[in-house]
Design a protein around this motif. Structure first.
Motif, PDB file in Angstrom:
ATOM      1  N   TYR A 104      39.396  -4.616  95.218  1.00 40.60           N
ATOM      2  CA  TYR A 104      38.198  -3.809  95.008  1.00 40.60           C
ATOM      3  C   TYR A 104      37.393  -4.383  93.857  1.00 40.60           C
ATOM      4  O   TYR A 104      37.903  -4.552  92.743  1.00 40.60           O
ATOM      5  CB  TYR A 104      38.552  -2.352  94.692  1.00 40.60           C
ATOM      6  N   THR A 105      36.142  -4.703  94.158  1.00 39.19           N
ATOM      7  CA  THR A 105      35.194  -5.131  93.141  1.00 39.19           C
ATOM      8  C   THR A 105      33.953  -4.274  93.286  1.00 39.19           C
ATOM      9  O   THR A 105      33.326  -4.275  94.351  1.00 39.19           O
ATOM     10  CB  THR A 105      34.812  -6.621  93.314  1.00 39.19           C
ATOM     11  N   PRO A 106      33.578  -3.499  92.265  1.00 39.65           N
ATOM     12  CA  PRO A 106      32.381  -2.664  92.370  1.00 39.65           C
ATOM     13  C   PRO A 106      31.157  -3.478  92.754  1.00 39.65           C
ATOM     14  O   PRO A 106      30.995  -4.620  92.305  1.00 39.65           O
ATOM     15  CB  PRO A 106      32.240  -2.069  90.964  1.00 39.65           C
ATOM     16  N   TYR A 107      30.319  -2.902  93.613  1.00 41.95           N
ATOM     17  CA  TYR A 107      29.060  -3.481  94.082  1.00 41.95           C
ATOM     18  C   TYR A 107      29.242  -4.558  95.155  1.00 41.95           C
ATOM     19  O   TYR A 107      28.253  -5.148  95.598  1.00 41.95           O
ATOM     20  CB  TYR A 107      28.239  -4.067  92.921  1.00 41.95           C
ATOM     21  N   TRP A 108      30.465  -4.811  95.574  1.00 41.63           N
ATOM     22  CA  TRP A 108      30.704  -5.844  96.588  1.00 41.63           C
ATOM     23  C   TRP A 108      31.390  -5.211  97.804  1.00 41.63           C
ATOM     24  O   TRP A 108      32.448  -5.659  98.253  1.00 41.63           O
ATOM     25  CB  TRP A 108      31.547  -6.983  96.007  1.00 41.63           C
ATOM     26  N   CYS A 109      30.774  -4.176  98.351  1.00 42.57           N
ATOM     27  CA  CYS A 109      31.409  -3.391  99.415  1.00 42.57           C
ATOM     28  C   CYS A 109      31.714  -4.211 100.663  1.00 42.57           C
ATOM     29  O   CYS A 109      32.739  -4.009 101.310  1.00 42.57           O
ATOM     30  CB  CYS A 109      30.552  -2.178  99.775  1.00 42.57           C
ATOM     31  N   GLU A 110      30.833  -5.143 101.029  1.00 42.13           N
ATOM     32  CA  GLU A 110      31.060  -5.921 102.251  1.00 42.13           C
ATOM     33  C   GLU A 110      32.310  -6.782 102.135  1.00 42.13           C
ATOM     34  O   GLU A 110      33.036  -6.974 103.123  1.00 42.13           O
ATOM     35  CB  GLU A 110      29.841  -6.783 102.592  1.00 42.13           C
ATOM     36  N   GLU A 111      32.605  -7.285 100.926  1.00 43.25           N
ATOM     37  CA  GLU A 111      33.806  -8.089 100.742  1.00 43.25           C
ATOM     38  C   GLU A 111      35.046  -7.206 100.619  1.00 43.25           C
ATOM     39  O   GLU A 111      36.116  -7.550 101.130  1.00 43.25           O
ATOM     40  CB  GLU A 111      33.642  -8.991  99.520  1.00 43.25           C
TER      41      GLU A 111
ATOM     42  N   PHE B 140      31.585 -13.234 109.922  1.00 45.90           N
ATOM     43  CA  PHE B 140      30.881 -12.891 108.685  1.00 45.90           C
ATOM     44  C   PHE B 140      31.006 -14.020 107.662  1.00 45.90           C
ATOM     45  O   PHE B 140      32.046 -14.670 107.560  1.00 45.90           O
ATOM     46  CB  PHE B 140      31.467 -11.605 108.092  1.00 45.90           C
ATOM     47  N   ALA B 141      29.933 -14.216 106.896  1.00 44.84           N
ATOM     48  CA  ALA B 141      29.979 -15.165 105.779  1.00 44.84           C
ATOM     49  C   ALA B 141      29.010 -14.716 104.698  1.00 44.84           C
ATOM     50  O   ALA B 141      27.938 -14.176 104.979  1.00 44.84           O
ATOM     51  CB  ALA B 141      29.617 -16.572 106.238  1.00 44.84           C
ATOM     52  N   SER B 142      29.413 -14.935 103.456  1.00 48.18           N
ATOM     53  CA  SER B 142      28.528 -14.658 102.325  1.00 48.18           C
ATOM     54  C   SER B 142      28.749 -15.705 101.250  1.00 48.18           C
ATOM     55  O   SER B 142      29.886 -15.952 100.829  1.00 48.18           O
ATOM     56  CB  SER B 142      28.782 -13.261 101.749  1.00 48.18           C
ATOM     57  N   ASP B 143      27.649 -16.321 100.810  1.00 47.13           N
ATOM     58  CA  ASP B 143      27.741 -17.231  99.666  1.00 47.13           C
ATOM     59  C   ASP B 143      27.391 -16.521  98.359  1.00 47.13           C
ATOM     60  O   ASP B 143      27.302 -17.136  97.306  1.00 47.13           O
ATOM     61  CB  ASP B 143      26.845 -18.455  99.866  1.00 47.13           C
ATOM     62  N   ARG B 144      27.161 -15.184  98.476  1.00 48.98           N
ATOM     63  CA  ARG B 144      26.881 -14.305  97.333  1.00 48.98           C
ATOM     64  C   ARG B 144      25.512 -14.553  96.702  1.00 48.98           C
ATOM     65  O   ARG B 144      25.214 -14.055  95.628  1.00 48.98           O
ATOM     66  CB  ARG B 144      27.988 -14.412  96.269  1.00 48.98           C
ATOM     67  N   SER B 145      24.658 -15.295  97.375  1.00 46.24           N
ATOM     68  CA  SER B 145      23.338 -15.593  96.820  1.00 46.24           C
ATOM     69  C   SER B 145      22.469 -14.349  96.704  1.00 46.24           C
ATOM     70  O   SER B 145      21.536 -14.314  95.885  1.00 46.24           O
ATOM     71  CB  SER B 145      22.632 -16.646  97.675  1.00 46.24           C
ATOM     72  N   HIS B 146      22.760 -13.316  97.506  1.00 45.80           N
ATOM     73  CA  HIS B 146      21.970 -12.086  97.439  1.00 45.80           C
ATOM     74  C   HIS B 146      22.179 -11.333  96.125  1.00 45.80           C
ATOM     75  O   HIS B 146      21.411 -10.432  95.791  1.00 45.80           O
ATOM     76  CB  HIS B 146      22.330 -11.164  98.608  1.00 45.80           C
ATOM     77  N   MET B 147      23.219 -11.709  95.382  1.00 49.51           N
ATOM     78  CA  MET B 147      23.523 -11.022  94.124  1.00 49.51           C
ATOM     79  C   MET B 147      23.192 -11.875  92.900  1.00 49.51           C
ATOM     80  O   MET B 147      23.533 -11.511  91.773  1.00 49.51           O
ATOM     81  CB  MET B 147      24.991 -10.619  94.088  1.00 49.51           C
TER      82      MET B 147
ATOM     83  N   TYR C 160      25.295 -13.569  88.178  1.00 50.06           N
ATOM     84  CA  TYR C 160      25.219 -12.518  89.180  1.00 50.06           C
ATOM     85  C   TYR C 160      24.736 -11.215  88.540  1.00 50.06           C
ATOM     86  O   TYR C 160      24.947 -10.967  87.352  1.00 50.06           O
ATOM     87  CB  TYR C 160      26.589 -12.296  89.818  1.00 50.06           C
ATOM     88  N   LEU C 161      24.099 -10.393  89.363  1.00 47.10           N
ATOM     89  CA  LEU C 161      23.644  -9.088  88.896  1.00 47.10           C
ATOM     90  C   LEU C 161      24.814  -8.201  88.505  1.00 47.10           C
ATOM     91  O   LEU C 161      24.692  -7.349  87.631  1.00 47.10           O
ATOM     92  CB  LEU C 161      22.817  -8.411  89.998  1.00 47.10           C
ATOM     93  N   GLN C 162      25.941  -8.386  89.188  1.00 50.02           N
ATOM     94  CA  GLN C 162      27.178  -7.670  88.884  1.00 50.02           C
ATOM     95  C   GLN C 162      28.325  -8.676  88.908  1.00 50.02           C
ATOM     96  O   GLN C 162      28.258  -9.669  89.635  1.00 50.02           O
ATOM     97  CB  GLN C 162      27.440  -6.554  89.901  1.00 50.02           C
ATOM     98  N   PRO C 163      29.390  -8.466  88.121  1.00 50.73           N
ATOM     99  CA  PRO C 163      30.501  -9.412  88.106  1.00 50.73           C
ATOM    100  C   PRO C 163      31.041  -9.682  89.508  1.00 50.73           C
ATOM    101  O   PRO C 163      31.291  -8.764  90.283  1.00 50.73           O
ATOM    102  CB  PRO C 163      31.549  -8.706  87.235  1.00 50.73           C
ATOM    103  N   ALA C 164      31.196 -10.954  89.836  1.00 50.92           N
ATOM    104  CA  ALA C 164      31.624 -11.366  91.174  1.00 50.92           C
ATOM    105  C   ALA C 164      33.136 -11.213  91.333  1.00 50.92           C
ATOM    106  O   ALA C 164      33.880 -11.226  90.347  1.00 50.92           O
ATOM    107  CB  ALA C 164      31.225 -12.812  91.430  1.00 50.92           C
ATOM    108  N   PRO C 165      33.605 -11.072  92.576  1.00 51.61           N
ATOM    109  CA  PRO C 165      35.042 -11.011  92.823  1.00 51.61           C
ATOM    110  C   PRO C 165      35.744 -12.278  92.328  1.00 51.61           C
ATOM    111  O   PRO C 165      35.130 -13.349  92.237  1.00 51.61           O
ATOM    112  CB  PRO C 165      35.132 -10.887  94.352  1.00 51.61           C
ATOM    113  N   PRO C 166      37.035 -12.188  92.030  1.00 52.89           N
ATOM    114  CA  PRO C 166      37.757 -13.317  91.437  1.00 52.89           C
ATOM    115  C   PRO C 166      38.207 -14.368  92.449  1.00 52.89           C
ATOM    116  O   PRO C 166      38.830 -15.358  92.048  1.00 52.89           O
ATOM    117  CB  PRO C 166      38.966 -12.640  90.791  1.00 52.89           C
ATOM    118  N   TYR C 167      37.932 -14.159  93.720  1.00 53.76           N
ATOM    119  CA  TYR C 167      38.350 -15.098  94.760  1.00 53.76           C
ATOM    120  C   TYR C 167      37.108 -15.823  95.309  1.00 53.76           C
ATOM    121  O   TYR C 167      35.966 -15.392  95.063  1.00 53.76           O
ATOM    122  CB  TYR C 167      39.079 -14.348  95.882  1.00 53.76           C
TER     123      TYR C 167
END
Length: 207
Positions: free
Chosen positions: A14-21, A139-146, A160-167
């Motif tokens: 669980y990483t806040p603000y990263w619901c899709e992941e 599904f794929a995300s390079d996290r560029s939206h954040m 990032y606007l919010q801390p990114a997941p650690p993986y």
């Protein structure tokens, strides 16, 4: 007959603000349990609308109790029993909710949209329902939206606007793109990533 929904895995990421992941990894965990897949159909559900302003109640990040959060999109996992009867429920796993985890679909709908009809039309939600295998494979995300935006004329800011997941960023094995998140967020019905429902249609699908 009743079915007890599976508990949230103890190692659920669980990483806040990263619901899709968060939902991607949760569904991945669910599908590793073959006995669960025999009983439950597993879905990712994207909640958004054409203006990217959806109102959700009972979210952890609400500034005030009883007030909604306005998101551009949100994602939850839903388990629907493969054999339906009047006393069986679909169950929602929303890692950002203040409600029970999981919670029945009917309860989630009622308590997350308790003031739904009083919202402005631009906040009314649509729902893209994506089967688990499609989501994991495509599904794929390079996290560029954040990534934080920088003013014109300044150097790019890789923060990032919010801390990114650690993986590392996620990318399904059948996905040719490195970033197709917005294809899932889109509530236009004519794409290959699941089906879009309004509030009445989604109630019939999961109720």
């Amino acid at each position: 007959m009743s079915l007890t929904p599976p508990e949230l895995p103890q190692d659920a990421a669980y990483t806040p603000y990263w619901c899709e992941e968060n939902v991607y990894l949760l569904i991945q965990s669910f599908l590793r349990n073959t006995s669960l897949s025999e009983i439950w159909e597993v879905f990712a559900v994207f909640i958004s609308n054409h203006s990217k302003t959806v109102a959700l109640w009972n979210q952890k990040l609400s500034k005030e109790p009883g007030q909604p959060v306005i998101w551009d999109y949100h994602v939850v996992a839903v388990l629907r029993p493969r054999k339906f009867s009047s006393n069986l429920h679909s169950w929602v796993y929303d890692l950002d909710t203040r409600l029970d985890l999981p919670v029945t679909w009917n309860s989630k709908l009622e308590r997350s949209y308790s003031s739904f009809q009083s919202c402005q039309h631009r906040n009314n939600s649509l729902f893209r329902v994506v089967s688990a295998n499609v989501y994991l494979d495509r599904f794929a995300s390079d996290r560029s939206h954040m990534l934080a935006r920088t003013p014109p004329g300044t150097l790019p800011n890789p923060n990032y606007l919010q801390p990114a997941p650690p993986y590392p960023p996620l990318r399904g094995p059948q996905c040719m793109s490195t970033h197709n998140l917005m294809n899932f967020v889109s509530m236009l019905s004519f794409n290959d990533y699941g089906d879009v429902f309004d509030i009445k249609g989604i109630s019939g699908f999961f109720a």
